[in-house]
Design a protein around this motif. Structure first.
Motif, short mmCIF file in Angstrom:
data_model
loop_
_atom_site.label_atom_id
_atom_site.label_comp_id
_atom_site.label_asym_id
_atom_site.label_seq_id
_atom_site.Cartn_x
_atom_site.Cartn_y
_atom_site.Cartn_z
N UNK A 1 0.83 -1.20 0.00
CA UNK A 1 0.00 0.00 0.00
C UNK A 1 0.87 1.25 0.00
N UNK A 2 1.91 1.23 0.83
CA UNK A 2 2.79 2.41 0.91
C UNK A 2 3.57 2.58 -0.39
N UNK A 3 4.03 1.48 -0.97
CA UNK A 3 4.69 1.57 -2.28
C UNK A 3 3.77 2.20 -3.33
N UNK A 4 2.53 1.73 -3.36
CA UNK A 4 1.57 2.28 -4.33
C UNK A 4 1.42 3.79 -4.14
N UNK A 5 1.34 4.20 -2.88
CA UNK A 5 1.12 5.62 -2.60
C UNK A 5 2.36 6.44 -2.96
N UNK A 6 3.54 5.95 -2.54
CA UNK A 6 4.77 6.70 -2.81
C UNK A 6 5.04 6.77 -4.32
N UNK A 7 4.77 5.67 -5.01
CA UNK A 7 4.94 5.70 -6.48
C UNK A 7 3.94 6.66 -7.10
N UNK A 8 2.72 6.64 -6.58
CA UNK A 8 1.65 7.47 -7.14
C UNK A 8 1.89 8.96 -6.97
N UNK A 9 2.56 9.33 -5.87
CA UNK A 9 2.85 10.76 -5.67
C UNK A 9 4.23 11.12 -6.24
N UNK A 10 4.94 10.12 -6.78
CA UNK A 10 6.17 10.41 -7.49
C UNK A 10 7.43 10.45 -6.65
#
Lengths: 362, 362
Positions: B341-350
């Motif tokens: 979940x954190x990877x998805x979020x960090x990737x999503x915000x760049x």
């Protein structure tokens, strides 16, 4: 034309200590048929509760009993009972795999043969072993209890709530590696375990292909699981993440999982007992769980059963899930057990057409 | 020498709706590190209970939030919430496999990306599915309850007491044959089942080798189990002795196991639900159990959870065993879910160095 009926006086007398419903239990149907055909004289304990000891002694003292079909629970087959039966008794056939309720020396002394039913319950007991490994490590007892107690609404999800341990990558230890132990392990091989250590009463001795009854070794190879005999009970204690007890109760295994054994186990490990209660020292197990030296336990058997009340400390302990000895409780297993017990008895008293399903070497 | 610190104003703002203990949950450690290094600005809901909706709306209305790490339980991601966030929001990352709490159309309309964590919980959920098949068919709920209620001493053994059904020779049906369904089945293949019918949302379509994620087909072949797609949901209902529900909750699967489906099932069959509560019509299931049209059920999920009290009729029903949604409750799974979940979020915000674990196609 009248049918010739063999005189009943010639039929061997058998005592059955529990009703066996013939619509579900093959052994009940076999006994009914043998009685109807006059091939046996059957004396039945008619109530659906454990046989009254005094009733049984009185029946035996009437003389002439050649066979006894008995159950495991609460029935002691000892000198007193064998003396009551006298020299006519040829066979004791217990409807159970274990025969720790039978004084085998007393039987041997009198030349009474013993039958048991180890095969019919293998699958049912293996399934309960695998189920208890999962229930203990996934905290299913706590989960079921929380729901029953109405706590679900007030314990909304959080990331570590009721979190247990996965079997993935774990070492499974199996103490007692006969049919039940082998099949329990076979069930668990599909759960991504990494390694298996097993021990019979002779640590270090490897399973031979002839005694690999369920193709367990090939199944382990298929799943890429390393399987080998533990070099010692110490190694089994030290290395197991999940220890499953499948051994018979003997003087050597009584209390084998006690304070010393448990002190060598990992604090993250789980113990599952589908064998007999006294294989585990209940007090030592409780102490290990309460002091955080063991992660959890799953018990189908407990010393002192069935007199295990709600206030028993192992029932009260959240890390321990206790079942009321349902290892062999499938309709299929119980029917097969009744069939094998009745076969043993009929063969033992010499009724034509019946062979022993399993005779215990005394 | 002072260390150069990147100005926090430049760091993307992320809201986290639940504390993630970094000592157990890898995602918590990743977020702490990113915050410490000034790569994100992190706003945390600090209490270990579900986020307060008003708090979340107020935080979002302050503006500038680019990422939201949210949970499945009780958090609705809808138009109101997305309006509160405004155009800065780039990604919603839910720490769950399912995303039925997310209004995907509302996200798509605004160009907000969605991340989920389907892979990290596969093994944990498959294990619970196999466990519930055993628990339902071996009446473990009744057994645990009898022991907890102190009934063991007064229910001494009898030959049919608490007898359940064996998996041997049975037909297992799997509805939903993605990763969780396939792995649940793989666990069960070691239990001597005879035949498997499965269905995805397209009955009759066979699993291709590329989508056989866990070597399930070869495992079935090794065990000599016949595995094929069900031709229809009707066939799945009619033929299954054990039906395991592993499908996502969609408009097509909502209530799929309802009165009509259940009326086609065998009275000796068992239903296990590890998917989402509303896949099963609770009233229809209860009626089938009470009227003897179904042998038992094992539920990890129930419509209306967590507001399932002790008086809920499915909790009261002895043939039904209910767990408080612990399918993904292993330390390993929850840590992996938090990480993804954190990877998805960090990737999503760049944030540099992070890639999506799983982006949902909207």
């Amino acid at each position: 034309m009248p049918v010739a009926i063999e005189p009943r006086a010639a039929a061997p007398k058998i005592i059955l200590t529990r009703p066996l419903d013939p619509s579900f239990l093959e052994g009940g149907a076999l006994l009914d048929e043998a009685e109807r055909k006059g091939r046996i004289e059957l004396v039945r304990w008619a109530k659906d509760k454990p046989v009254d000891r005094q009733w049984l002694l009185d029946e035996l003292r009437k003389g002439g009993t050649e066979g006894l079909v008995c159950m495991h629970n609460g029935e002691k087959i000892d000198d007193e009972l064998l003396d009551a039966a006298g020299p006519s008794l040829k066979v004791v056939a217990t409807m159970s795999a274990g025969y720790d309720h039978v004084d085998t020396a007393a039987l041997k002394k009198r030349g009474v043969r013993l039958g048991s039913t180890p095969d019919a319950l293998t699958a049912a007991t293996a399934d309960i072993g695998a189920m208890l490994v999962l229930m203990a490590s996934r905290r299913a007892g706590e989960g079921v209890r929380a729901v029953l107690d109405g706590k679900w609404p007030s314990m909304p999800w959080n990331p570590l709530l009721l979190c247990g341990q996965s079997l993935k990558g774990s070492t499974v230890g199996v103490l007692g590696f006969g049919k039940i132990g082998q099949l329990t392990l076979k069930r668990l091989l599909g759960f991504d375990v990494s390694r298996v250590l097993y021990s019979t009463s002779q640590p270090g001795v490897a399973l031979t292909p002839e005694k690999d009854y369920f193709n367990t070794l090939a199944t382990a190879e298929f799943h890429g699981v390393d399987v080998r005999p533990a070099e010692s009970y110490d190694e089994l204690a030290r290395e197991s993440d999940f220890l499953v007890l499948c051994c018979p109760l003997t003087s050597a295994t009584k209390g084998i999982v006690g304070a010393d054994f448990l002190s060598k186990m990992k604090p993250t490990a789980y113990v599952v007992n589908t064998a007999r209660g006294p294989v585990v020292d209940s007090d030592a197990l409780l102490a290990a769980l309460q002091e955080g030296r063991l992660a959890g336990a799953g018990l189908d058997v407990v010393t002192g059963e069935p007199n295990i009340g709600a206030d028993h400390p192992l029932v009260q302990e959240p890390k321990c899930v206790v079942l009321p000895h349902i290892g062999s409780a499938t309709v299929q297993a119980r029917s097969g057990m009744s069939r094998d017990a009745v076969r043993n008895c009929l063969a033992g008293v010499g009724v034509e057409g019946f062979e022993w399903a399993n005779e215990v070497s005394l």
